[in-house]
Design an enzyme around this catalytic site. Structure first.
Site, PDB file in Angstrom:
ATOM      1  N   CYS A 113       0.799  -1.224   0.000  1.00  9.59           N
ATOM      2  CA  CYS A 113       0.000   0.000   0.000  1.00  9.59           C
ATOM      3  C   CYS A 113       0.834   1.277   0.000  1.00  9.59           C
ATOM      4  CB  CYS A 113      -0.950  -0.003   1.196  1.00  9.59           C
ATOM      5  SG  CYS A 113      -2.115  -1.388   1.177  1.00  9.59           S
ATOM      6  N   HIS A 253      -3.471   6.959   2.718  1.00 10.14           N
ATOM      7  CA  HIS A 253      -3.862   5.675   2.136  1.00 10.14           C
ATOM      8  C   HIS A 253      -5.168   5.233   2.779  1.00 10.14           C
ATOM      9  CE1 HIS A 253      -4.040   1.595   0.919  1.00 10.14           C
ATOM     10  NE2 HIS A 253      -3.772   1.119   2.113  1.00 10.14           N
ATOM     11  N   ASN A 283     -10.226  -0.404   0.103  1.00  8.59           N
ATOM     12  CA  ASN A 283      -8.772  -0.282  -0.009  1.00  8.59           C
ATOM     13  C   ASN A 283      -8.353  -0.771  -1.400  1.00  8.59           C
ATOM     14  OD1 ASN A 283      -6.000  -0.472   0.128  1.00  8.59           O
ATOM     15  ND2 ASN A 283      -5.949  -1.590   2.058  1.00  8.59           N
TER      16      ASN A 283
END
Length: 326
Positions: A113, A253, A283
């Protein structure tokens, strides 16, 4: 004045299919209230047909059209992804060919990520040294290809998307101004894909044991992310003598709403200054930060201070300070 790398255009791609919490309720032992309370997610997009490169191509084509340039002008393409089309060649190579960027070279960055942040900071160095004029960074992941939709702990979290930025030289003091990036391989046990690499190559056994999917120990990852994201953001702000009042937006994020808001509290930044779209997309790994930038670009003003921050599996983490140039 010093040459910096500034964002001059953004493109994106979102699949049409929406996987809602209500649909997940029919697939695994979970419910809408539980998912919303613990993650902030309401729905996520899934790509039914196609690969990561297909999403990246859409994002780049939109970017090129917005900037009014041809693909032959691009010098370098970097794709941040953990779901490449193939182990090799690089997805960046496939994407460059597909969009007609025949004068560009490219490679993939795999940092989970944090991959987009890693890629942006790599790309900025090619701009700063004067060797490249136009560099595209794409965050793209088809997470649905590595998610076990019988595992209620992970299937509620992830979605598919791509977003791309164009970096060009700037001598007015805008663009990427600072970054701190970190990694700690001790975190691999908490978040990883068990099989498919050289340590555990694909076999009938690994497929039968469902080992080609994301494995995550949620509590350990949550605890690490809350601490490290806030720490690195604070470090970057202190290095640049910035307070919460100086920041136009935190661009985090989109892993978990609770992690994001804990980071904002530590920065003394109000909720109105936090880019948040996890409720719509979940996500999307490499795509979350540039997707936020895409959606908020009309609200940004030239000179706005932004802090980009991420934590990823493995572990990887970092923060970037940029002054908006568009």
């Amino acid at each position: 004045m010093k040459t910096t790398a500034a964002i001059t255009a953004i493109g994106h791609y979102l699949p049409d299919y929406r996987l809602t919490n209500q649909e997940l309720e029919r697939m695994v032992d979970t419910n809408d209230e539980w998912i919303r309370e613990r993650t902030g997610i309401i729905e996520r997009r899934l790509m039914k047909d196609g690969a990561t490169s297909d999403m990246a191509v859409h994002a780049i084509n939109e970017l090129l059209e917005k900037r009014g340039i041809g693909p032959e002008e691009i010098d370098l393409v970097i794709v941040a992804t953990v779901t490449p089309d193939h182990i090799f060649p690089a997805t960046a190579n496939i994407v460059s060919h597909a969009v007609g960027a025949n004068n560009a070279w490219g490679f993939d960055v795999e940092a989970a990520c944090s991959g987009f942040l890693y890629s942006v900071n790599i790309a900025s160095k090619f701009i700063e040294t004067g060797t490249h004029e136009k560099v595209i960074v794409v965050g793209a992941d088809k997470m649905s290809s590595i998610i076990d939709y019988t595992d209620r702990n992970t299937c509620v979290l992830f979605g598919d998307a791509a977003a791309a930025i164009l970096l060009e030289p700037n001598t007015e003091g805008y663009g990427i101004l600072d970054a701190r990036l970190y990694s700690d391989g001790a975190g691999v046990k908490h978040l990883h894909q068990v099989a498919g690499g050289s340590r555990k190559p694909p076999s009938l056994e690994t497929v039968q044991n469902r080992e080609h999917y994301v494995y995550q120990e949620g509590r350990a990852v949550f605890k690490f992310a809350v601490t490290k994201m806030a720490d690195v953001v604070t470090e970057v702000m202190q290095r640049n003598s910035l307070s919460g009042d100086d920041i136009a937006y935190l661009v985090p994020h989109q892993a978990n709403k609770r992690i994001i808001m804990a980071c904002a509290d530590r920065m003394n930044v109000s909720a109105e200054k936090v880019m948040l779209n996890i409720h719509k997309y979940g996500n999307t790994t490499g795509a979350t930060i540039p997707l936020c930038l895409y959606e908020w670009q009309d609200k940004l003003t030239k000179g706005d201070n932004l802090i980009l921050a991420a934590v990823g599996g493995g572990f990887t983490w970092g923060a970037t300070y940029l002054k908006w140039a568009m």
